[in-house]
Design a protein around this motif. Structure first.
Motif, PDB file in Angstrom:
ATOM      1  N   GLU A  71      67.738  24.157  46.374  1.00 43.44           N
ATOM      2  CA  GLU A  71      66.922  23.617  45.290  1.00 43.44           C
ATOM      3  C   GLU A  71      67.146  22.114  45.127  1.00 43.44           C
ATOM      4  OE1 GLU A  71      66.304  24.269  40.467  1.00 43.44           O
ATOM      5  OE2 GLU A  71      67.377  25.765  41.652  1.00 43.44           O
ATOM      6  N   GLN A  72      68.397  21.705  45.201  1.00 45.16           N
ATOM      7  CA  GLN A  72      68.709  20.284  45.028  1.00 45.16           C
ATOM      8  C   GLN A  72      68.221  19.474  46.215  1.00 45.16           C
ATOM      9  OE1 GLN A  72      72.837  19.538  44.255  1.00 45.16           O
ATOM     10  NE2 GLN A  72      72.575  17.320  44.103  1.00 45.16           N
ATOM     11  N   ASP A  73      68.422  20.005  47.436  1.00 45.18           N
ATOM     12  CA  ASP A  73      67.963  19.287  48.629  1.00 45.18           C
ATOM     13  C   ASP A  73      66.445  19.184  48.651  1.00 45.18           C
ATOM     14  OD1 ASP A  73      70.506  18.852  49.493  1.00 45.18           O
ATOM     15  OD2 ASP A  73      70.535  20.471  50.977  1.00 45.18           O
ATOM     16  N   THR A  75      64.507  18.924  46.083  1.00 37.41           N
ATOM     17  CA  THR A  75      64.165  17.840  45.142  1.00 37.41           C
ATOM     18  C   THR A  75      64.373  16.482  45.795  1.00 37.41           C
ATOM     19  OG1 THR A  75      64.861  19.238  43.286  1.00 37.41           O
ATOM     20  CG2 THR A  75      64.677  16.875  42.879  1.00 37.41           C
ATOM     21  N   VAL A  76      65.462  16.359  46.539  1.00 36.57           N
ATOM     22  CA  VAL A  76      65.745  15.086  47.228  1.00 36.57           C
ATOM     23  C   VAL A  76      64.667  14.787  48.262  1.00 36.57           C
ATOM     24  CG1 VAL A  76      67.352  13.924  48.785  1.00 36.57           C
ATOM     25  CG2 VAL A  76      68.229  15.210  46.836  1.00 36.57           C
TER      26      VAL A  76
END
Length: 738
Positions: A71-73, A75-76
């Motif tokens: 999820e974080q990657d 977004t990046v």
């Protein structure tokens, strides 16, 4: 070392510039292995594709990445790429032809930090998923292994729904976590492989990309090499300038200091030693500065920089550098513990060799006359052999350094290849990084080799600096007063000795004791006595070749120690016992007493000195060359030229220290007659062995063992002084005594 630093101080700016370019040179040398690593890893192996996120990716490719991104990657990645609609950006269409018909994502100008890591984790998780996918679940009949080895994007895009259905959230998270935790090079290699696929999909010319990468890196390497070469030239120029300038100033200061030595200081150093100190010792310091600025500063900078960059290239192989450094340092310590003590004796042995050579050459006629050639050859051979053996020991010890360093270097290279090959096989190291590590290791070893060379030069240069400091730091026994008085002599100079005593350093008893007399202008004061009575020592006190131990000497009532040495000696025309001439010609030797003298003054001085006759018979006259020491003229001619050199000064005081002994009686008589009128207003001091030379003097002083035993005219002394009468009767007939 303080002496060397003191002489380096005036060159602070040049030293700073030298150090600056030295840093540029070292930075260039240390930068080349990294560029070489980039060329191998990026330009050759990766086809010109740098690690990290691609600069552009298709719409389908972005969807595939997000499937395997956390999820974080995700977004990046969304923040790091911007959607470019088909045909809306001319520059994008030119670089990526497919963008003319399809939407693509392009890396923004200032991407969020971590987009490359996010991309790498996503593609690595994709590969892990493929490797763990059971056979038969794919629409194609390819095995998972084959799919991983021969990846194509279209099948992967087709399989994207299958990936989403096949992997549960927890299973996908496991792949993502495994990709994030893997510290090997596998993730970077997979990222490069997928970047190549994405670029190929976008229509990028991969061969052109590889050519541009190789050529670009190659041009950088050429530029860095040229910069390093230019810096090395500048460093060499500055080091040569500083080294030679320091040596020039040091030789000048030694020469000037020795020129101010009195006889007491000369007795502390042999002539051969002073020559060695002003030549060989200065040369050792010059070499240390020239080599030191290039190697002594270069070695630690390169060594420390090499260690840091080598560790950056591969932490896992850093222990190899530690083993190599410990081995080299241990070897250097052993070698130098054997050789350094010998360095301190080399300069002393050179002194001895110079001394023997000088004595043999100066006394060649005496050696031949006594048939002692074999003895002198043996003496020289012994001094020469001592120097040879010491030098050979040092050179043999140091000669072991290079092959030992080469052996260590080659063993280190083998160890790096052996350990590095295993790391490459396990995807923990890239080939370019291993090659860079090898070059850094070589640079570190070479830096220690440079240091070992400097350690060989430093002890000898320090010993030389100490010997030079002994000369420069010698306290002068004859010094100028702080506030010198001015000597005036319009009507001549009255010279007075008042209770003068003098002792040589460490002598058991005085050479002169309680000597008092007065020498007036227009008169000749002569000194006679047995050998060793102190005649020459007495007259040497007047120009302050020595200073009196007790009493004082005055000129027109002024104590000579309150007059500057230059002014004092300008008022004296001095002729030593040995007529010393300098290389040049007759005119230059006579003008040595007065540089501005014209031809007429030279001729007058030669005529009074009874030298004009033989000079005119010479083919070149006063332009006749004079060999070093005046060896191409006879002793009498040499003495007359020395007298002419003193007379041309037209000084108020003349000192003739047994200067007529080499002249025949007729020449002696003619010279004394000519001197009578030439020195009519001068104070004349004459040291003589022959009574006939001084019998017409206004005042004769008889010396015996440093004491005055008689003062008066010739006739007065014959009646009052038994010592003088004994000398006169031994030299003159009864008719001449009258």
């Amino acid at each position: 070392m303080k002496l060397i630093f003191r002489y380096l101080k005036p060159f602070a700016l040049s030293l700073a510039a030298c150090i600056l370019f030295l840093f540029i040179q070292v930075s260039s040398d240390l930068g080349l292995p990294k560029l070489m690593s980039d060329m191998v890893d990026t330009g050759i192996q990766a086809g010109g594709i740098e690690g990290g996120a691609p600069t552009a990716i298709s719409d389908d490719g972005m969807e595939l990445l997000k499937t395997f991104a956390g999820e974080q990657d995700a977004t990046v990645l969304d923040a790091g790429y911007a959607l470019i609609h088909a045909g809306t950006d001319e520059d994008t269409s030119e670089r990526y032809p497919i963008s003319a018909t399809k939407d693509i994502y392009r890396l923004v100008g200032d991407p969020i930090k971590g987009v490359g890591d996010a991309y790498t984790r996503a593609v690595y998780a994709l590969v892990l998923s493929l490797q763990n996918m059971p056979e038969g679940e794919s629409a194609n009949a390819e095995t998972a292994k084959e799919r991983t080895a021969n990846l194509e994007l279209e099948p992967l895009y087709t399989m994207s729904p299958l990936f989403k259905e096949r992997h549960s959230a927890s299973e996908l998270d496991a792949y993502i976590s495994s990709a994030a935790e893997d510290e090997s090079m596998a993730g970077s290699q997979v990222a490069v492989m997928f970047t190549r696929l994405f670029y190929e999909e976008l229509g990028v010319d991969l061969k052109q990309l590889q050519r541009e990468s190789i050529i670009g890196t190659g041009l950088k390497m050429i530029g860095v090499a040229l910069l390093g070469g230019f810096s090395a030239i500048v460093v060499g120029w500055f080091s040569s300038k500083i080294g030679t300038s320091v040596a020039m100033r040091m030789r000048r200061d030694i020469f000037e200091k020795v020129g101010r030595f009195s006889s007491a200081e000369y007795d502390s150093f042999s002539t051969a030693s002073l020559i060695t100190r002003n030549t060989n010792d200065v040369q050792q310091i010059q070499q240390l500065i020239m080599m030191g600025l290039r190697l002594m500063l270069l070695a630690p900078i390169m060594g420390i920089g090499g260690v840091i960059l080598a560790i950056r290239s591969s932490v896992s192989m850093s222990w190899i550098i530690a083993v190599a450094v410990i081995s080299i340092v241990g070897m250097i310590l052993v070698l130098f513990s054997l050789s350094v003590p010998k360095f301190k004796t080399l300069q002393t042995l050179i002194d001895k060799l110079n001394l023997v050579s000088r004595e043999s050459l100066s006394g060649m006629m005496v050696i031949r006359s006594f048939g002692n050639e074999r003895y002198e050859e043996t003496r020289f051979e012994q001094a020469n052999d001592n120097l040879r053996q010491t030098n050979r020991f040092v050179q043999r010890t140091m000669a072991f350094m290079l092959p030992a360093m080469t052996l260590v270097m080659n063993l280190v290279m083998l160890l790096i290849i052996w350990v590095g090959a295993k790391s490459i096989a396990e995807s923990e190291l890239q080939i370019g990084n291993m090659m860079a590590f090898m070059q850094y290791a070589m640079q570190i070893i070479v830096s220690f080799l440079f240091l070992s060379m400097m350690f060989m030069m430093v002890p000898r240069a320090v010993a030389s600096a100490e010997r030079i400091q002994e000369v420069l730091g010698t306290e002068l026994s004859v010094r100028d007063p702080e506030e010198p008085r001015t000597l005036t002599y319009n009507e001549g100079i009255t010279l007075a000795f008042k209770g003068v005593s003098f002792s040589y350093r460490d002598a058991e008893k005085p050479v002169l004791e309680d000597v008092s007399f007065t020498a007036k202008p227009g008169e000749t004061t002569a000194f006679i006595g047995t050998t060793g009575s102190g005649k020459s020592t007495l007259v040497s006190l007047v120009p302050r070749f020595h200073d009196v131990t007790a009493g004082q000497i005055t000129m027109n009532g002024i104590e000579i120690r309150s007059i500057s040495q230059n002014e004092l000696r300008e008022s004296i025309g001095y002729v030593p016992q040995k007529g010393m001439l300098f290389s040049g010609d007759i005119a230059s030797n006579v003008r040595y007493g007065k540089e501005s003298a014209d031809i007429s003054e030279v001729g007058e001085a030669l005529e009074v000195a009874q030298a004009k006759g033989f000079v005119e018979k010479l083919e070149q006259g006063i332009a006749t060359p004079i060999a070093q020491g005046g060896t191409n003229v006879s002793g009498g001619q040499r003495q007359r030229l020395a007298i002419a050199r003193a007379l041309i000064k037209k000084a108020p005081i003349y000192i003739f220290d047994d200067s007529f002994s080499a002249l025949d009686l007729n020449t002696d008589a003619a010279l004394r007659r000519a001197l009578k009128s030439f020195t009519a207003n001068a104070t004349v001091l004459v040291v003589a062995q022959r009574v006939s030379t001084i019998k017409n003097a206004e005042q004769i002083i008889v010396l015996d063992k440093g004491h005055i035993i008689g003062i008066g005219t010739h006739q007065e002394l014959l009646e009052s002084c038994a010592g003088y009468r004994e000398i006169a009767e031994s030299q003159l007939s009864k008719e001449e005594l009258a």
